[in-house]
Write an enzyme that holds these catalytic residues in place. Structure first.
Site, PDB file in Angstrom:
ATOM      1  N   CYS A 108       7.206  -7.232 -10.383  1.00 47.55           N
ATOM      2  CA  CYS A 108       5.981  -6.467 -10.691  1.00 47.55           C
ATOM      3  C   CYS A 108       5.231  -6.942 -11.912  1.00 47.55           C
ATOM      4  CB  CYS A 108       6.459  -4.930 -10.724  1.00 47.55           C
ATOM      5  SG  CYS A 108       5.153  -4.053 -10.394  1.00 47.55           S
ATOM      6  N   ARG A 145      -2.602   4.459  -6.859  1.00 47.15           N
ATOM      7  CA  ARG A 145      -1.699   3.400  -7.001  1.00 47.15           C
ATOM      8  C   ARG A 145      -1.143   2.904  -5.528  1.00 47.15           C
ATOM      9  NH1 ARG A 145      -0.111   2.477 -12.086  1.00 47.15           N
ATOM     10  NH2 ARG A 145       1.997   1.526 -11.557  1.00 47.15           N
ATOM     11  N   HIS A 207      10.495  -3.349  -6.493  1.00 49.26           N
ATOM     12  CA  HIS A 207      11.615  -2.905  -7.429  1.00 49.26           C
ATOM     13  C   HIS A 207      12.706  -2.336  -6.303  1.00 49.26           C
ATOM     14  CE1 HIS A 207       9.036  -2.443 -10.951  1.00 49.26           C
ATOM     15  NE2 HIS A 207       8.269  -2.067 -10.112  1.00 49.26           N
TER      16      HIS A 207
END
Ligand code: GLN
Length: 264
Positions: A108, A145, A207
């Site tokens: 990320c 997002r 993640h």
């Protein structure tokens, strides 16, 4: 005494060690990316392979030639700004090492800074180190997002994880992705690609932590690192990955369920 030392033990040293550099663990560790280190340590030590971890923080000495694998986790824009200058100073050596086969996993925010640059949520340009030919642009503080469970199709099979990023990443024409998105947003929610791959370096938005749920990916990174140091004859014995496979299947099922719910 026949069988005392299996043939394989003469193919490579009896005791191998994986030397891991974890970059900025105190700053770039959002959403438990430290779990990737825990998974690598377990998968080495369960096989009698040594595991030597070096945490590299801002200002610490760091020579990529002394390591077999480099990790960097994710972080919010302000955390990326905090480490950017220090990472940029290490960029040429890291880029050269990856070009010569050093395995790396960049997640990320770390992945974004392994590209050329990241234009963050308020339009500030954070320089990257150009390991991958890509750049990332945040569409601004009011944009949605990219958040949710992800399922990828990769050369290493199905990979699952969780994404939460504002930045949208765009690959250069010759830059290979890590995988194609089966469920989730991926690099930019439009081109169907996720992450990037160059030699033995993998960048991804996933993640989770990523590696505990994707044991084959973890072992591919370990093998690439050990073979680079000890030779191509290195093999690793299979582990009982029932818990890891269960976590993987569970994550894939959640992604599928949420994807169906989103369509309803
Ligand atoms: N700050 C970056 C973004 O929002 C990366 C976030 C992260 O590492 N989860 O895109």
């Amino acid at each position: 005494m026949p069988g005392l030392f299996p043939l394989s033990s003469f193919l490579y040293p009896l005791h191998m060690e994986l030397r891991v550099a974890h970059l900025y663990p105190d700053v770039m560790n959002i959403y438990g990316d430290r779990g990737n280190v825990i998974a690598l340590r377990y998968r080495c030590e369960a096989r009698g392979i040594g595991f030597r971890l070096s945490e590299i923080n801002i200002g610490d000495p760091f020579d990529p030639a002394e390591f077999d694998l480099v990790l960097i986790g994710g972080g919010q824009d302000r955390e990326q700004r905090r480490i950017a200058d220090d990472l940029a100073a290490r960029g040429p050596a890291l880029r050269d090492a990856v070009d010569h086969g050093l395995p790396a996993l960049a997640v990320c925010g770390g992945f974004q800074l392994f590209g050329h640059r990241y234009v963050d949520h308020d339009g500030s340009i954070i320089p990257g180190i150009g390991v991958f030919d890509l750049e990332t642009r945040h569409p601004g503080p009011v944009a949605d997002r990219c958040i949710g469970d992800v399922v990828l199709e990769t050369e290493l099979g199905e990979v699952v994880g969780f994404e939460n990023h504002g930045g949208r990443t765009y690959l250069g024409l010759d830059q290979a992705p890590f995988g194609r998105v089966r469920r989730g947003f991926g690099n930019n929610a439009t081109d169907g690609f996720e992450g990037a791959r160059h030699n033995n370096a993998i960048g991804t938005y996933l993640h989770g932590s990523l590696l505990p749920k994707n044991p084959r990916l973890a072992d591919e990174l370990i093998l690439a690192a050990l073979r680079r140091r000890y030779g191509d004859a290195v093999e690793v014995t299979p582990l009982d990955d029932a818990p890891e496979r269960a976590a993987h299947q569970n994550a894939a099922a959640i992604a599928a369920r949420r994807s169906r719910a989103a369509k309803d």
